[in-house]
Design a protein around this motif. Structure first.
Motif, PDB file in Angstrom:
ATOM      1  N   TYR A   6       0.966  -1.322   0.207  1.00  0.00           N
ATOM      2  CA  TYR A   6      -0.152  -0.412  -0.460  1.00  0.00           C
ATOM      3  C   TYR A   6       1.031   1.451   0.182  1.00  0.00           C
ATOM      4  O   TYR A   6       1.682   1.141   0.644  1.00  0.00           O
ATOM      5  N   HIS A  14      -4.204   3.968   7.684  1.00  0.00           N
ATOM      6  CA  HIS A  14      -4.404   2.450   8.667  1.00  0.00           C
ATOM      7  C   HIS A  14      -4.053   2.208   9.701  1.00  0.00           C
ATOM      8  O   HIS A  14      -4.540   1.807  10.665  1.00  0.00           O
ATOM      9  N   TRP A  15      -2.624   2.755  10.284  1.00  0.00           N
ATOM     10  CA  TRP A  15      -1.879   3.045  11.483  1.00  0.00           C
ATOM     11  C   TRP A  15      -2.564   3.395  12.806  1.00  0.00           C
ATOM     12  O   TRP A  15      -2.684   3.311  13.850  1.00  0.00           O
ATOM     13  N   ILE A  21      -9.100   3.416  17.349  1.00  0.00           N
ATOM     14  CA  ILE A  21     -10.030   2.350  17.306  1.00  0.00           C
ATOM     15  C   ILE A  21      -9.405   1.690  18.664  1.00  0.00           C
ATOM     16  O   ILE A  21     -10.978   1.742  19.439  1.00  0.00           O
ATOM     17  N   ARG A  61      -8.373   8.814   4.485  1.00  0.00           N
ATOM     18  CA  ARG A  61      -8.582   7.445   3.908  1.00  0.00           C
ATOM     19  C   ARG A  61      -8.451   7.030   2.902  1.00  0.00           C
ATOM     20  O   ARG A  61      -8.462   5.631   1.786  1.00  0.00           O
ATOM     21  N   ARG A  65      -6.904   5.671  -0.765  1.00  0.00           N
ATOM     22  CA  ARG A  65      -7.213   4.662  -1.413  1.00  0.00           C
ATOM     23  C   ARG A  65      -7.567   4.215  -2.650  1.00  0.00           C
ATOM     24  O   ARG A  65      -6.546   3.106  -3.653  1.00  0.00           O
ATOM     25  N   HIS A  89     -13.258  -5.806   4.661  1.00  0.00           N
ATOM     26  CA  HIS A  89     -12.702  -4.602   3.944  1.00  0.00           C
ATOM     27  C   HIS A  89     -13.456  -3.998   4.360  1.00  0.00           C
ATOM     28  O   HIS A  89     -13.501  -3.181   4.465  1.00  0.00           O
ATOM     29  N   LEU A  92     -15.109  -3.310   7.123  1.00  0.00           N
ATOM     30  CA  LEU A  92     -14.792  -2.975   8.163  1.00  0.00           C
ATOM     31  C   LEU A  92     -14.853  -0.958   8.150  1.00  0.00           C
ATOM     32  O   LEU A  92     -14.832  -0.397   8.904  1.00  0.00           O
ATOM     33  N   TYR A  93     -14.754  -0.244   6.660  1.00  0.00           N
ATOM     34  CA  TYR A  93     -14.996   0.715   6.348  1.00  0.00           C
ATOM     35  C   TYR A  93     -16.326   1.062   6.936  1.00  0.00           C
ATOM     36  O   TYR A  93     -16.163   2.130   7.210  1.00  0.00           O
ATOM     37  N   VAL A 150     -12.626  -7.296  13.596  1.00  0.00           N
ATOM     38  CA  VAL A 150     -11.167  -6.869  13.648  1.00  0.00           C
ATOM     39  C   VAL A 150     -10.516  -8.563  14.143  1.00  0.00           C
ATOM     40  O   VAL A 150      -9.534  -8.434  13.792  1.00  0.00           O
ATOM     41  N   HIS A 153      -9.925 -10.114  10.817  1.00  0.00           N
ATOM     42  CA  HIS A 153      -9.056  -9.398  10.441  1.00  0.00           C
ATOM     43  C   HIS A 153      -7.718  -9.933  10.739  1.00  0.00           C
ATOM     44  O   HIS A 153      -6.683 -10.071  10.184  1.00  0.00           O
ATOM     45  N   VAL A 157      -4.757 -11.979   8.442  1.00  0.00           N
ATOM     46  CA  VAL A 157      -3.214 -11.630   8.399  1.00  0.00           C
ATOM     47  C   VAL A 157      -2.474 -12.927   9.085  1.00  0.00           C
ATOM     48  O   VAL A 157      -1.253 -13.127   8.181  1.00  0.00           O
ATOM     49  N   ALA A 169       0.557 -10.125   4.165  1.00  0.00           N
ATOM     50  CA  ALA A 169       0.429  -9.790   5.530  1.00  0.00           C
ATOM     51  C   ALA A 169       1.365  -8.889   5.759  1.00  0.00           C
ATOM     52  O   ALA A 169       2.130  -7.295   7.032  1.00  0.00           O
ATOM     53  N   ARG A 171       2.269  -6.235   3.276  1.00  0.00           N
ATOM     54  CA  ARG A 171       1.702  -5.641   2.935  1.00  0.00           C
ATOM     55  C   ARG A 171       1.286  -3.752   3.793  1.00  0.00           C
ATOM     56  O   ARG A 171       1.513  -2.916   2.903  1.00  0.00           O
ATOM     57  N   MET A 172       1.299  -3.813   4.835  1.00  0.00           N
ATOM     58  CA  MET A 172       0.542  -2.251   5.246  1.00  0.00           C
ATOM     59  C   MET A 172       1.547  -1.824   6.617  1.00  0.00           C
ATOM     60  O   MET A 172       1.558  -1.512   7.476  1.00  0.00           O
TER      61      MET A 172
HETATM   62  C1  HEM Z   1      -9.630  -1.019  14.252  1.00  0.00           C
HETATM   63  C2  HEM Z   1      -8.543  -1.921  13.631  1.00  0.00           C
HETATM   64  C3  HEM Z   1      -8.206  -2.335  12.231  1.00  0.00           C
HETATM   65  C4  HEM Z   1      -8.666  -1.947  10.973  1.00  0.00           C
HETATM   66  C5  HEM Z   1     -10.086  -0.846  11.186  1.00  0.00           C
HETATM   67  C6  HEM Z   1      -8.303  -2.733   9.898  1.00  0.00           C
HETATM   68  C7  HEM Z   1      -8.393  -2.267   8.711  1.00  0.00           C
HETATM   69  C8  HEM Z   1      -8.239  -2.858   7.503  1.00  0.00           C
HETATM   70  C9  HEM Z   1      -8.706  -2.279   6.022  1.00  0.00           C
HETATM   71  C10 HEM Z   1     -10.263  -2.207   5.854  1.00  0.00           C
HETATM   72  C11 HEM Z   1      -8.092  -2.445   5.084  1.00  0.00           C
HETATM   73  C12 HEM Z   1      -8.234  -2.843   3.542  1.00  0.00           C
HETATM   74  C13 HEM Z   1      -7.584  -1.729   2.919  1.00  0.00           C
HETATM   75  C14 HEM Z   1      -7.844  -1.693   1.625  1.00  0.00           C
HETATM   76  O1  HEM Z   1      -8.441  -2.581   0.610  1.00  0.00           O
HETATM   77  O2  HEM Z   1      -8.147  -0.273   1.041  1.00  0.00           O
HETATM   78  C15 HEM Z   1      -6.856  -3.575   5.943  1.00  0.00           C
HETATM   79  C16 HEM Z   1      -5.393  -4.037   5.524  1.00  0.00           C
HETATM   80  C17 HEM Z   1      -4.764  -4.585   6.489  1.00  0.00           C
HETATM   81  N1  HEM Z   1      -4.081  -3.948   7.289  1.00  0.00           N
HETATM   82 FE1  HEM Z   1      -5.610  -3.787   8.797  1.00  0.00          FE
HETATM   83  N2  HEM Z   1      -7.864  -2.415  10.375  1.00  0.00           N
HETATM   84  C18 HEM Z   1      -6.881  -2.727  11.895  1.00  0.00           C
HETATM   85  C19 HEM Z   1      -5.978  -3.956  12.282  1.00  0.00           C
HETATM   86  C20 HEM Z   1      -4.623  -4.394  12.086  1.00  0.00           C
HETATM   87  C21 HEM Z   1      -3.993  -4.928  12.471  1.00  0.00           C
HETATM   88  C22 HEM Z   1      -4.243  -5.309  14.118  1.00  0.00           C
HETATM   89  C23 HEM Z   1      -3.102  -5.401  11.738  1.00  0.00           C
HETATM   90  C24 HEM Z   1      -2.339  -6.663  11.862  1.00  0.00           C
HETATM   91  C25 HEM Z   1      -1.996  -7.858  13.074  1.00  0.00           C
HETATM   92  C26 HEM Z   1      -3.518  -5.471  10.276  1.00  0.00           C
HETATM   93  C27 HEM Z   1      -2.636  -5.497   8.766  1.00  0.00           C
HETATM   94  C28 HEM Z   1      -3.342  -5.004   7.967  1.00  0.00           C
HETATM   95  C29 HEM Z   1      -3.304  -5.441   6.839  1.00  0.00           C
HETATM   96  C30 HEM Z   1      -1.416  -6.930   6.627  1.00  0.00           C
HETATM   97  C31 HEM Z   1      -3.605  -5.048   5.478  1.00  0.00           C
HETATM   98  C32 HEM Z   1      -3.803  -5.858   4.145  1.00  0.00           C
HETATM   99  C33 HEM Z   1      -4.193  -6.748   3.227  1.00  0.00           C
HETATM  100  C34 HEM Z   1      -4.180  -6.983   2.350  1.00  0.00           C
HETATM  101  O3  HEM Z   1      -2.925  -6.301   1.429  1.00  0.00           O
HETATM  102  O4  HEM Z   1      -5.488  -7.148   1.666  1.00  0.00           O
HETATM  103  N3  HEM Z   1      -4.107  -4.705  10.402  1.00  0.00           N
HETATM  104  N4  HEM Z   1      -7.148  -2.959   7.393  1.00  0.00           N
END
Ligand code: HEM
Ligand code: HEM
Length: 180
Positions: A6, A14-15, A21, A61, A65, A89, A92-93, A150, A153, A157, A169, A171-172
């Motif tokens: 990304y 994202h982070w 949250i 965001r 995106r 995803h 989550l949005y 979450v 999610h 990962v 995993a 990519r973020m």
């Molecule tokens: C409140 C917590 C979280 C929310 C709301 C959230 C939301 C999202 C969303 C909406 C995406 C999709 C991005 C897109 O394609 O537009 C995403 C991707 C991702 N998130 Fe989270 N996330 C959260 C926490 C975490 C945590 C704790 C981790 C690690 C363990 C994580 C790891 C990732 C990774 C690796 C991707 C990329 C996945 C891909 O390449 O398809 N996220 N997240």
């Protein structure tokens, strides 16, 4: 060209939003455990500020995106897994909009104005609607759905990191650039 990860704005948002949250969630749990009084009011105020930050950052965001390049859906995963990922995803949005909005409505329908940790006050402008119980109930349900989404999610990962080992995993993570 499809990038390996990304964009930096997407990763930062994202982070930052994941942290906001988590703090909103933790704040609500802490506030619920406190007796009514200034500490509880302060913690709920910080809770709401974290939630409002999520709402404010959502448009940047989505723009980051949609306007920036993003990696393709998990390339080697079967179609059902790609569809589940896209649906998760989207959920989550949706929750990142609906959860803060119902929280805001809970504050606006309260019996008294809502103190945002001493920084500002939200008026109880909608108290006359009598909808406090309904919107508060919706806010609670959505908070639980967010917790479940979450959790799913994070499991996904970990699945990509340790079972599929397909680079998804990373990519973020800004310094991980491995292509799948
Ligand atoms: C409140 C917590 C979280 C929310 C709301 C959230 C939301 C999202 C969303 C909406 C995406 C999709 C991005 C897109 O394609 O537009 C995403 C991707 C991702 N998130 Fe989270 N996330 C959260 C926490 C975490 C945590 C704790 C981790 C690690 C363990 C994580 C790891 C990732 C990774 C690796 C991707 C990329 C996945 C891909 O390449 O398809 N996220 N997240
Ligand atoms: C990501 C964002 C948010 C999360 C995860 C979240 C989560 C929660 C949770 C778990 C509760 C406790 C529900 C219960 O069991 O009673 C709660 C209550 C509440 N939240 Fe949020 N919330 C968020 C955003 C907001 C926002 C933006 C506001 C206001 C501007 C807000 C205002 C409130 C209020 C007023 C209550 C009820 C307080 C009371 O019991 O008197 N929340 N929230």
């Amino acid at each position: 060209m499809t990038p390996a990860r990304y964009s930096i704005p997407s990763i930062l948002l994202h982070w930052t939003m994941a942290l906001a949250i988590a703090l909103a969630w933790g704040g609500a749990q802490l506030a619920e455990a406190l007796a009514r009084g200034p500490s509880r009011t302060m913690v709920f105020g910080v809770h709401a500020l974290m939630g409002l930050a999520v709402l404010a950052l959502l448009l940047p965001r989505l723009l980051a995106r949609l306007l920036g390049a993003a990696p393709r859906a998990a390339p080697r995963a079967p179609m059902w897994e790609q569809r589940l990922g896209a649906a998760a995803h989207l959920l989550l949005y949706a929750l990142m909009i609906l959860l803060p909005l119902t929280g805001l409505l809970t504050a606006l329908t309260g019996r008294a104005p809502f103190d945002l940790a001493g920084l500002a006050t939200l008026p109880n402008a909608l108290v006359a609607t009598g909808l406090r119980g309904t919107v508060k109930g919706a806010h609670e349900v959505l908070a639980n759905v967010m917790l479940g989404a979450v959790a799913l999610h994070v499991v996904a990962v970990l699945w990509h990191a340790f079972v599929r080992r397909d680079g998804v995993a990373g990519r973020m993570i800004p310094w991980r650039t491995r292509t799948a």
